[in-house]
Design an enzyme around this catalytic site. Structure first.
Site, mmCIF file in Angstrom:
data_model
loop_
_atom_site.group_PDB
_atom_site.id
_atom_site.type_symbol
_atom_site.label_atom_id
_atom_site.label_comp_id
_atom_site.label_asym_id
_atom_site.label_seq_id
_atom_site.Cartn_x
_atom_site.Cartn_y
_atom_site.Cartn_z
ATOM 1 N N ARG A 51 -15.675 -23.793 40.792
ATOM 2 C CA ARG A 51 -15.550 -23.289 39.421
ATOM 3 C C ARG A 51 -14.488 -23.995 38.609
ATOM 4 O O ARG A 51 -14.710 -24.372 37.452
ATOM 5 C CB ARG A 51 -15.220 -21.782 39.418
ATOM 6 C CG ARG A 51 -16.412 -20.892 39.542
ATOM 7 C CD ARG A 51 -16.018 -19.621 40.233
ATOM 8 N NE ARG A 51 -15.712 -19.955 41.614
ATOM 9 C CZ ARG A 51 -16.612 -19.956 42.600
ATOM 10 N NH1 ARG A 51 -17.826 -19.576 42.374
ATOM 11 N NH2 ARG A 51 -16.276 -20.320 43.823
ATOM 12 N N THR A 52 -13.292 -24.144 39.187
ATOM 13 C CA THR A 52 -12.193 -24.652 38.358
ATOM 14 C C THR A 52 -12.484 -26.084 37.910
ATOM 15 O O THR A 52 -12.399 -26.404 36.724
ATOM 16 C CB THR A 52 -10.859 -24.558 39.126
ATOM 17 O OG1 THR A 52 -10.691 -23.209 39.541
ATOM 18 C CG2 THR A 52 -9.691 -24.959 38.238
ATOM 19 N N HIS A 129 -1.931 -20.031 39.566
ATOM 20 C CA HIS A 129 -3.231 -20.551 39.106
ATOM 21 C C HIS A 129 -3.427 -20.068 37.665
ATOM 22 O O HIS A 129 -4.243 -19.200 37.385
ATOM 23 C CB HIS A 129 -4.327 -20.013 40.025
ATOM 24 C CG HIS A 129 -5.665 -20.689 39.887
ATOM 25 N ND1 HIS A 129 -5.986 -21.524 38.832
ATOM 26 C CD2 HIS A 129 -6.761 -20.636 40.672
ATOM 27 C CE1 HIS A 129 -7.238 -21.946 38.993
ATOM 28 N NE2 HIS A 129 -7.721 -21.421 40.105
HETATM 29 C C1 NCD Z 1 -9.344 -19.239 43.532
HETATM 30 C C2 NCD Z 1 -8.340 -20.281 43.932
HETATM 31 O O1 NCD Z 1 -8.670 -21.446 44.065
HETATM 32 O O2 NCD Z 1 -7.175 -19.879 44.065
HETATM 33 N N1 NCD Z 1 -10.561 -19.779 43.145
HETATM 34 C C3 NCD Z 1 -10.741 -20.146 41.828
HETATM 35 O O3 NCD Z 1 -10.127 -21.037 41.338
HETATM 36 N N2 NCD Z 1 -11.608 -19.433 41.105
HETATM 37 C C4 NCD Z 1 -9.478 -18.132 44.492
HETATM 38 C C5 NCD Z 1 -9.763 -18.440 45.928
HETATM 39 O O4 NCD Z 1 -9.935 -19.592 46.312
HETATM 40 O O5 NCD Z 1 -9.841 -17.481 46.692
#
Ligand code: NCD
Length: 305
Positions: A51-52, A129
């Site tokens: 996603r990111t 994050h």
């Molecule tokens: C998260 C992360 O990378 O911290 N994922 C994200 O970016 N949506 C959560 C996770 O990995 O559990």
């Protein structure tokens, strides 16, 4: 030079403006489709991501810009021993803005000192994050209409879960917010979050090991995955991984207007049977993340629309 390393760098007013921009992008996407023409975003991902990274890339494409980068550290010169600051200085010669994810806490901060272009922290180890928090904030705003008067339950791996650390940090600045921190003993929120964030802002919170005992009082339930990659041994991971599983049965005790959130990926923490419940918001978060990253790119590149 402006960077986003920690969500605290954005004031409440900054957050409001980013949300206003994101809502305008949702209403009028055509107004934004060329505004970053000839600008380049570099995505430097030293850790896995779906996603990111892809939402950053989609965000830049939807602004008319271009994207370059890598999605695993062994395809970059990091595999040859290059330092984060040299990699950042190099990429700053090619790109106008950098989004970086790294397993080491503080790596994006180090990168920001030499890059010469804005650096965005896309997740640093078990630390922060901030752009996931921007996605979370837009979701909370669209679901609840406000950031005030909310009881927020965070459930799962609160020790290594970086999204929770940034979310608590952001929400601690609003009025009448309370936290219920639900985790196994071994995965409680780090002490600095309690002292420097919650207590420093006089935010009421309780810690509990039980989801069932607390679900009925929550306005938001933020579920998280047990962060396997941050564990020192597999046996502890296996013992703790299924500590909490949200099911339709457990949701019967929750408020009718609860918002169930999760940064994703989920492993087993939310049963797929919950996905059809109108209270499930985690796929809305995914989409909101793209709009907030578009708004953030515009802000850091100082693009006037
Ligand atoms: C998260 C992360 O990378 O911290 N994922 C994200 O970016 N949506 C959560 C996770 O990995 O559990």
């Amino acid at each position: 030079m402006r960077h986003l390393i920690d969500i605290q760098q954005l004031s409440r007013e900054d957050i409001s403006r980013l949300i206003e921009t994101a809502l305008d992008i949702i209403e009028n996407p055509g107004r934004y489709s060329e505004v970053c023409r000839h600008k380049k975003l570099a995505t430097l991902f030293f850790e896995p991501s779906t996603r990111t990274r892809l939402s950053f890339e989609a965000a830049m494409y939807e602004l008319g810009g271009d994207v370059l980068g890598f999605s695993e550290s062994n395809s970059s010169s990091a595999a040859k021993g290059e330092s984060v600051s040299d990699t950042a200085r190099t990429v700053g010669c090619y790109a106008d803005i950098i989004a970086m994810r790294h397993p080491k806490e503080g790596a994006p901060l180090v990168a920001s000192r030499t890059a010469g272009v804005p650096v965005i922290n896309a997740g640093d180890g078990g630390h922060n994050h901030p752009t996931q928090t921007l996605a979370d904030l837009l979701t909370i705003y669209r679901e609840k209409g406000s950031f005030n008067n909310l009881t927020i339950g965070c459930c799962g791996d609160l020790k290594f879960g970086r999204t929770v650390h940034s979310l608590i940090s952001a929400m601690s600045r609003y009025e009448n917010v309370k936290f219920v921190l639900i985790s196994p003993e071994e995965l409680k929120v780090p002490k600095y979050i309690k002292t420097d964030v919650l207590e420093a802002n006089n935010i009421p919170y309780i810690e509990s090991t039980s989801l069932e005992d607390n679900i009925g009082k929550l306005d938001i339930l933020y579920m998280t995955r047990v962060q396997r990659e941050r564990f020192f041994n597999e046996a502890d991971y296996l013992r703790l991984k299924d500590s909490y599983v949200l099911t339709p049965e457990k949701l019967k005790a929750a408020k009718a207007d609860l918002s169930v959130m999760h940064p994703l990926p989920r492993v087993n923490e939310i049963s797929v049977a919950v996905d059809d419940d109108p209270r499930a918001c985690y796929f809305k978060q995914v989409l909101n993340g793209k709009y907030m990253r578009m708004a953030l790119i515009l802000k850091l590149l100082e693009v006037a629309v």
